[in-house]
Design a protein around this motif. Structure first.
Motif, mmCIF file in Angstrom:
data_model
loop_
_atom_site.group_PDB
_atom_site.id
_atom_site.type_symbol
_atom_site.label_atom_id
_atom_site.label_comp_id
_atom_site.label_asym_id
_atom_site.label_seq_id
_atom_site.Cartn_x
_atom_site.Cartn_y
_atom_site.Cartn_z
ATOM 1 N N PRO A 52 49.034 -7.870 56.023
ATOM 2 C CA PRO A 52 48.624 -9.138 56.606
ATOM 3 C C PRO A 52 48.695 -9.079 58.137
ATOM 4 O O PRO A 52 49.500 -8.330 58.691
ATOM 5 C CB PRO A 52 49.641 -10.133 56.050
ATOM 6 C CG PRO A 52 50.849 -9.317 55.757
ATOM 7 C CD PRO A 52 50.338 -7.957 55.370
ATOM 8 N N ASP A 56 45.206 -13.566 60.123
ATOM 9 C CA ASP A 56 45.044 -14.032 58.737
ATOM 10 C C ASP A 56 45.898 -15.271 58.490
ATOM 11 O O ASP A 56 45.426 -16.274 57.963
ATOM 12 C CB ASP A 56 45.462 -12.946 57.732
ATOM 13 C CG ASP A 56 44.548 -11.742 57.718
ATOM 14 O OD1 ASP A 56 43.330 -11.915 57.928
ATOM 15 O OD2 ASP A 56 45.059 -10.630 57.502
ATOM 16 N N HIS A 61 45.175 -17.831 55.659
ATOM 17 C CA HIS A 61 44.928 -16.857 54.590
ATOM 18 C C HIS A 61 46.169 -16.000 54.381
ATOM 19 O O HIS A 61 46.581 -15.273 55.268
ATOM 20 C CB HIS A 61 43.739 -15.945 54.927
ATOM 21 C CG HIS A 61 42.451 -16.657 55.052
ATOM 22 N ND1 HIS A 61 41.795 -17.209 53.972
ATOM 23 C CD2 HIS A 61 41.693 -16.920 56.128
ATOM 24 C CE1 HIS A 61 40.684 -17.786 54.389
ATOM 25 N NE2 HIS A 61 40.602 -17.635 55.699
ATOM 26 N N ILE A 63 46.865 -13.007 52.634
ATOM 27 C CA ILE A 63 46.135 -11.968 51.900
ATOM 28 C C ILE A 63 47.000 -11.257 50.870
ATOM 29 O O ILE A 63 46.483 -10.731 49.894
ATOM 30 C CB ILE A 63 45.449 -10.966 52.852
ATOM 31 C CG1 ILE A 63 46.461 -10.188 53.685
ATOM 32 C CG2 ILE A 63 44.451 -11.679 53.746
ATOM 33 C CD1 ILE A 63 45.838 -9.035 54.465
#
Length: 72
Positions: A52, A56, A61, A63
């Protein structure tokens, strides 16, 4: 899922009393990975490596979580 662990583990320790009244704690065993390897200072790699970034996370997000949910 994620990144390699920090490898900051040495296993259980025992305290030993010193003549000057001090105590020293020394590991009496080493933590091992699934293949029997010592992981202290090395870490444990994940089955699925995901890296990550701050971009992000700033964008909302996660991930690592997204990858884990994909694998379910």
């Amino acid at each position: 899922m994620g990144e390699r662990t920090a490898g900051a583990v040495s296993g259980p320790s025992s305290d030993f009393l010193l003549d000057d009244g001090g105590v020293i704690a020394l590991p009496v065993a080493f933590m091992q990975g699934p293949a029997g390897e010592i992981v202290d200072g090395i870490g444990v790699p994940p089955d699925d490596e995901v890296h990550p970034t701050s971009a992000d996370l700033a964008a909302g997000h996660d991930i690592v979580l997204e990858k884990a949910l994909q694998d379910l």
